[in-house]
Design a protein around this motif. Sequence first.
Motif, short mmCIF file in Angstrom:
data_model
loop_
_atom_site.label_atom_id
_atom_site.label_comp_id
_atom_site.label_asym_id
_atom_site.label_seq_id
_atom_site.Cartn_x
_atom_site.Cartn_y
_atom_site.Cartn_z
N ALA A 397 20.13 41.10 -36.54
CA ALA A 397 20.99 42.03 -37.30
C ALA A 397 20.78 43.47 -36.85
O ALA A 397 21.70 44.28 -36.89
N ALA A 398 19.56 43.78 -36.38
CA ALA A 398 19.26 45.14 -35.89
C ALA A 398 19.65 45.31 -34.42
O ALA A 398 19.46 46.39 -33.85
N GLY A 399 20.16 44.24 -33.80
CA GLY A 399 20.58 44.32 -32.41
C GLY A 399 19.47 44.08 -31.41
O GLY A 399 19.69 44.20 -30.20
N ASP A 400 18.29 43.71 -31.89
CA ASP A 400 17.16 43.44 -30.99
C ASP A 400 17.13 41.94 -30.68
O ASP A 400 16.31 41.19 -31.22
N HIS A 401 18.00 41.51 -29.78
CA HIS A 401 18.15 40.08 -29.51
C HIS A 401 16.99 39.51 -28.69
O HIS A 401 16.72 38.31 -28.76
N ALA A 402 16.31 40.36 -27.93
CA ALA A 402 15.14 39.87 -27.21
C ALA A 402 14.05 39.44 -28.20
O ALA A 402 13.44 38.37 -28.06
N LYS A 403 13.82 40.28 -29.20
CA LYS A 403 12.85 39.93 -30.23
C LYS A 403 13.33 38.71 -31.03
O LYS A 403 12.54 37.82 -31.35
N ALA A 404 14.61 38.69 -31.34
CA ALA A 404 15.17 37.58 -32.10
C ALA A 404 14.96 36.26 -31.37
O ALA A 404 14.60 35.25 -31.99
N CYS A 405 15.16 36.27 -30.07
CA CYS A 405 14.96 35.04 -29.29
C CYS A 405 13.53 34.53 -29.44
O CYS A 405 13.30 33.32 -29.62
N GLY A 406 12.56 35.43 -29.37
CA GLY A 406 11.17 35.03 -29.53
C GLY A 406 10.90 34.41 -30.89
O GLY A 406 10.20 33.40 -31.01
N CYS A 407 11.49 35.02 -31.93
CA CYS A 407 11.32 34.49 -33.28
C CYS A 407 11.94 33.11 -33.43
O CYS A 407 11.32 32.18 -33.98
#
Length: 535
Positions: A397-407
């Motif tokens: 939602a914050a646009g940090d898709h690299a972090k999202a992928c890790g999660c």
Amino acid sequence: MYAEAVEAGRVALSQGAWPVARARFEAALEAAVTPEALEGLSWATWWLEDAAACLDAREQAYRLYRQAGDARGAARMALWLGDDHNEFYGAGAVAEGWFNRAARLLDELESCPELGWLRVFEAHAALGGHDTERARELAGEARELGRRHGAVDLEMFSLATEGLALVEDGAVEQGMRCLDEATAAALGGEYESLAPAAWTCCRLMSACEEIRDYERGAQWCRQIEEFSRRMEARFVTGVCRAHYAAILSWHGRWSEAELELIGAREDLTAKRPYWRAEAVVRLAELRRRQGRAAEAAALFDEVASHPLAKRGVAELCLDRNDPAAARDVLDRMLRRIPAGSVARAWPLELLVRAETALGDNESAAIHLAEFGSIAATVATPPLRAAARFGEGLQAAAAGDHAKACGCFEDAVDLLDGMAPFEAGHARLELARSLLALGRTDAARREARTALEAVAVPRRDQAELLTSLGLQGTVLSLRQVEVLRLIAGGLGDREIAGRLVISEHTVHRHVANIYTRLDCSTRAAAVSRATQLGLL
């Protein structure tokens, strides 16, 4: 004649031979009407689910104990009458009247086991109100009374109640040790009365489901079911089957779960509405997972007061892309559960999803922090995975898709091979973030793997699937099951028998499969599904 019949009735009760026990106590009553024989008859009819006969016997025993000046006996009958009115009729006001009567009678007495049973019933009520501190205090007092008077069933059931309160407080390891010990004592034949043994088993299974310790639950389910079948205790068997079905559903074994739930609903007759709800609410959740939303909603409405039904309604709202309605349900749930309670985990997890979908990232972050704290304390893989999934939603939602992928990858790793439905949703969100990063091939692989596990993608996933060229290939899990059986050479009648559905339903599934896969024959459908990785 009388004494022999009463003793034979008590022996039959200890062996779970309920019809024999009833016959023996009725024979004793023909010789002499005594409160002891009536009390024994009340337990035989309780297990046989003859509610009218049970209550009549208990009320007669209560009056005779009072006439004889036996306050302990009268208090004991008042306690069980209170519990009966709750269990058989859901008559809380009547139950409270009998509990209050028991309390007044016990005020006149020295320490005794009946006082312990009053305290443990009070602890149960405190648990229902999420007053865990009071529940632990009362259960501890009851446990000590049981130990002092050599009443193992009172001591161990109180320990189980204390354990459940500890779990809800977040002292999971200590609480589960209490529950394991109490259940071992119950199944080991240490309890004087079998009813508290059954309730102890239910306490344990509730705790396993609360903290999502499905492996522990599966181990105990097998032990409890064997015990309940040996005792011919249909309602215990039914509750056990309902919990076991939840475990099967979690593991993606939906056909087996459905059979267990149908059997559980039969075991849990309408004579025990409180317990029957345990099967109905889990069948509703299975229907939701299968994408049969209308059926799920009707079943949740049938048992609307059950906490799992409220959770199910919120999840249906999320499935229907109505996060505002979900938030309304969840906010109301959370207001009734005190801070720090493990019982807040489910509503908090879903609230994070609802608020993220609504764009209320600040509220979502607050609720995610609380949920993450509970997940870290309980530390079962499903809860840890749910926390990582929530973190992934926040990052995306914050646009940090690299972090999202890790999660999302962490969530998938924790769930893979254990919970295909939840893992499938995590993979779909992972595919969304991979696509946002321009990694289309990786996104397509994750989405294809997910589609086999997810019954019906949520509406907000349609754009993702279309962009990956997969929207037209989506099959429900039931359709995948049908197609697999077709691939195995089964005809419609055999498929209907295997899945416990009608031939007409099989025909409908086949027609829908043809439409979704753009095929006109069974062989072509199997071939197309194989190419897409759906089989």
